[in-house]
Enzyme design. Structure first.
Site, short mmCIF file in Angstrom:
data_model
loop_
_atom_site.label_atom_id
_atom_site.label_comp_id
_atom_site.label_asym_id
_atom_site.label_seq_id
_atom_site.Cartn_x
_atom_site.Cartn_y
_atom_site.Cartn_z
N GLN A 1 -102.78 68.61 62.47
CA GLN A 1 -101.68 67.60 62.24
C GLN A 1 -100.62 67.80 63.32
O GLN A 1 -100.28 69.00 63.77
CB GLN A 1 -100.87 68.28 61.18
CG GLN A 1 -99.77 67.31 60.44
CD GLN A 1 -100.09 66.12 59.93
OE1 GLN A 1 -101.15 66.06 59.26
NE2 GLN A 1 -99.03 65.14 59.96
N LYS B 1 -103.24 64.63 51.84
CA LYS B 1 -104.41 64.69 52.31
C LYS B 1 -105.69 65.51 51.62
O LYS B 1 -106.63 65.13 51.34
CB LYS B 1 -104.64 64.97 53.82
CG LYS B 1 -103.83 63.90 54.77
CD LYS B 1 -103.73 64.50 56.20
CE LYS B 1 -103.02 63.42 56.89
NZ LYS B 1 -102.64 63.41 58.40
N ASP C 1 -109.71 62.17 63.10
CA ASP C 1 -108.37 61.33 63.48
C ASP C 1 -108.74 60.41 64.63
O ASP C 1 -107.84 59.56 64.94
CB ASP C 1 -107.26 62.23 63.82
CG ASP C 1 -106.34 62.35 62.63
OD1 ASP C 1 -106.39 61.65 61.87
OD2 ASP C 1 -105.39 63.17 62.82
#
Ligand code: NAD
Length: 287
Positions: free
Chosen positions: A98, A54, A121
Site C-alpha cells: 500500500q 480490500k 497492482d
C-alpha cells in the site's frame, strides 16, 4: 443533452460475481483458492481504510486474504524480507504494497522486489514494461477498471480521440497505454500542458486523473463525449472528482459519477488480477 450515468458500482458488482464464480470453480476442481497479501507500513488512517476494504472484498469472493501490518519505524530490509517471503509463499497469488510508505523507505525499490507474476497492482518495472510493449502481464487496477467501464458502456475506442489528463505511473500513463492498445488516438495532458481546455474539447473520450478538484469545466467537454472521472477528493460536501459533474453532464453523452464510478472498479479489478495471477501461476512453466 443529459448524460447517461456510467454505474461503476453495478459493473464492479458484476466483476466481483464473476470472480467469485471462477474462484468457486477452482476450489471445486481441487485447486487452491487464490491468495492476496496486502502490506501496510505505518498507521496512515486512509491507507488502513483502503486495506480493510480490500481484505473484506477478498473474503466476499473466496480469495484468502493475508493482512500484513508493519510499524512506521520498520527498516527497508524488514519490508523487503516480507516481500521476499510473500514471493516464495505458494498460498500467495498476488501481493500489494500500500502506497505511500513512510518517509525513509524506498518505495520504488520495494515495488521492484515484487515477483511480477504476483504484481496485482501492475506497478513493477516489468509489468509497466510489458504494458508499454503491449505484451501480456498484470495491469494496474484503476486503468483496467476505466477500460472495463468504457467497454461495458459500449464505447467504440478504435479510432476515437482520447484525452487523458494526468501522467502518473499509477493512472495516467497506464490508461494512455491501454487506450493506445485499443486503437484510440491518445493525447496525454499534464500540469505543464498549455490550453488544457482546448485539448479536452477534442476528446471523444475524456479521462480526468489530475487530482485537482473539479478541474474539468462543463465547457471543456465536447457535445456527446464520454467522460471518465478518476479523481477522488473528500470535501465537507462529500466525495467529489476532477470533473464538474453537473456542468459536464449537460454536454457529455455518458459520465461516471463520484462516488460510484471508477472507485468501485479499482477494488473489483484487484480481485480479478489476483484470480488471473493464481491462474497464471497454476500453468506449467516448463522448468
Ligand atoms: P498524481 O498526483 O500522481 O498525478 C496527477 C497527474 O495530473 C500528474 O501527472 C500531473 O502532471 C497532472 N496534473 C496535476 N495538475 C494538473 C492540472 N492542473 N492540469 C493538468 N494536469 C495536471 O495523482 P494520481 O495518483 O494519478 O491520481 C489522480 C487522481 O485520481 C487523484 O484525485 C486520486 O485520488 C485519484 N485516484 C482515484 C482512484 C480510484 O480508484 N478512483 C485510484 C487512484 C487515484
Amino acid at each position: 443533452m443529459a448524460a447517461a450515468i456510467i454505474d461503476g458500482s453495478a459493473v464492479a458488482a458484476r466483476v466481483r460475481a464473476e470472480v467469485a464464480e471462477a474462484v468457486a470453480r477452482r476450489v471445486a476442481a481441487g485447486l487452491p483458492a487464490p491468495g492476496l497479501a496486502t502490506i501496510l507500513v505505518g498507521d496512515d488512517p486512509a491507507s488502513g481504510v483502503y486495506i480493510g476494504g480490500k481484505q473484506r472484498d477478498c473474503k466476499e469472493v473466496g480469495i484468502n486474504g493475508f493482512d500484513h501490518r508493519l510499524g512506521a519505524d520498520v527498516s527497508q530490509r524488514e519490508v523487503a524480507d516480507l516481500i521476499d517471503a510473500c514471493n516464495a509463499d505458494a498460498a500467495v497469488s498476488g501481493m500489494i504494497l500500500q502506497l505511500p510508505v513512510p518517509e525513509g523507505l524506498d518505495s520504488a525499490a520495494l515495488i521492484a522486489r515484487i515477483d511480477p507474476r504476483k504484481d496485482v497492482d501492475g506497478l513493477t518495472p516489468t509489468s509497466a514494461g510489458a504494458l508499454a510493449q503491449g505484451r501480456p502481464g498484470l495491469r494496474p487496477c484503476t486503468p483496467v477498471g476505466v477500460i472495463e467501464l468504457l467497454d461495458d458502456a459500449g464505447v467504440e475506442l478504435r479510432g476515437a480521440e482520447a484525452v487523458v489528463i494526468g501522467r502518473s505511473q499509477l493512472v495516467g500513463r497506464p490508461v494512455a497505454q491501454l487506450l493506445i492498445q485499443r486503437d484510440a488516438t491518445v493525447t496525454v495532458c499534464h500540469s505543464k500542458t498549455r490550453d488544457l481546455s482546448s485539448v479536452c474539447l477534442r476528446a471523444d473520450v475524456l479521462v480526468a486523473a489530475a487530482g485537482v478538484t473539479r478541474l474539468v469545466q462543463g465547457d471543456w467537454v465536447r457535445e456527446g463525449a464520454v467522460v471518465i472521472d478518476v479523481g477522488m477528493h473528500r470535501l465537507d460536501e462529500g466525495l467529489v472528482g476532477d470533473v464538474d459533474f453537473a456542468a459536464a453532464s449537460e454536454r457529455a453523452s455518458a459520465i461516471t459519477p463520484v462516488p460510484g464510478g471508477v472507485g468501485p472498479m479499482t477494488r473489483a479489478m484487484l480481485l480479478r488480477n489476483t484470480l488471473a495471477a493464481a491462474e497464471a501461476l497454476d500453468a506449467p512453466t516448463g522448468d
